[in-house]
Scaffold this motif. Structure first.
Motif: not given
Length: 310
Positions: A262-265, A283-284, A288-289, A294-295
């Motif tokens: 989930g990189a910002i790009q 988990p971090e 997920f944000s 989310g699994l």
């Protein structure tokens, strides 16, 4: 006040991005006209005339428009620009190629990647990879706009009854010519138009694993396949599958991200999706944000189980 939408088409049908751009044009106020510049493009003009909310279609016919060369399309737009307060292009590769030429010749500032029309002269657009939204007011007499299609619902492709007017075609600029193209054939839905997208990331480890794990899930869901830039750069997936700031901007009904941190790009290219499902064992992970579901699991275990459940 009248807006001109520059249609994207294949000389026979109108591409979906045009429908979203028509919606944006209607929100600028006033009538909406559509320019169809092409070769033997009568069918495309007829299709444009059926789009709900369009009051007139301008059809410019010429062999030099056949492949949408930016120099010729821009010249045709400029020949018509005097009658319009707003000139709108889809923010696609083609639209981004033509719009700056038109804005420069008109000596106005281009308003890029608009996601919301606040008023006839005020627009919203994402900046910093979508982390902030800029509100831009233009005092130019003519507004040259590229529309991020994921920000607007498509206009209905049928139900309209616009008049079709033939326009005098500008001459071939002679500045460029079409050499050829290589079109990748794909039985799956086009990525930017798909209702369901299944995307894989670097965690898949290889192109073989990407195909082994992700393809059956996409087949089961009738989905398009996507990938993060990391997966594409590593050679796990082809370039035209890349989703993100430097890839394709998508907003499907369902987006499944497997092994994507989930990189910002990447988030900039898919966070407008209606439902986002993330599968990641970290988990971090930032994905997920933005995820609706989310699994926290190993994708090599979770995805085969998901396929069985489907």
């Amino acid at each position: 006040m009248t807006a001109l939408v520059i249609a994207e088409h294949d000389n026979a049908t109108i591409k979906g991005a045009t429908l979203n751009t028509v919606t944006a044009a209607a929100q600028c106020g006033g009538d909406v006209h559509v320019l169809v510049a092409g070769h033997n493009a009568g069918e495309a003009a007829k299709a444009a005339a059926q789009i709900a909310g369009v009051s007139k279609v301008i059809h410019a016919e010429g062999e030099h428009f056949a492949h949408g060369l930016a120099e010729n399309i821009a010249a045709q737009v400029l020949a018509l620009a005097g009658s319009y307060s707003h000139i709108l292009f889809p923010a696609t590769a083609s639209g981004k190629n033509v719009a700056p030429r038109v804005a420069a010749k008109l000596d106005v500032g281009q308003i890029s990647d608009v996601t919301k029309i606040d008023s006839a002269d005020t627009f919203e657009r994402p900046i910093y990879a979508g982390n902030a939204i800029a509100t831009v007011q233009s005092l130019d007499d003519k507004k040259v706009i590229t529309v991020r299609t994921t920000g607007f619902d498509p206009a209905a492709a049928a139900g309209g009854a616009a008049a079709i007017e033939a326009a005098t075609a500008v001459a071939d600029s002679g500045k460029s010519h079409f050499e050829g193209n290589e079109i990748a054939k794909n039985d799956r839905p086009e990525l930017t138009a798909a209702k369901i997208i299944v995307s894989g990331g670097r965690a898949l480890g290889s192109s073989e694993k990407f195909n082994e794990v992700m393809t059956p899930l996409a087949d089961k869901l009738g989905a398009a396949l996507g990938a993060s830039r990391a997966a594409v750069d590593a050679g796990y997936a082809p370039n035209d599958w890349q989703v993100g700031q430097t890839g394709k901007i998508v907003a499907p009904q369902l987006y499944i991200a497997a092994g994507i941190s989930g990189a910002i790009q990447h988030l900039a290219g898919m966070k407008d999706s209606k439902v986002i499902v993330a599968i990641n064992k970290d988990p971090e992970a930032p994905i997920f944000s933005v995820a609706d579901y989310g699994l926290e699991a190993d994708l090599f275990t979770a995805i085969p189980e998901l396929i069985k459940a489907l």
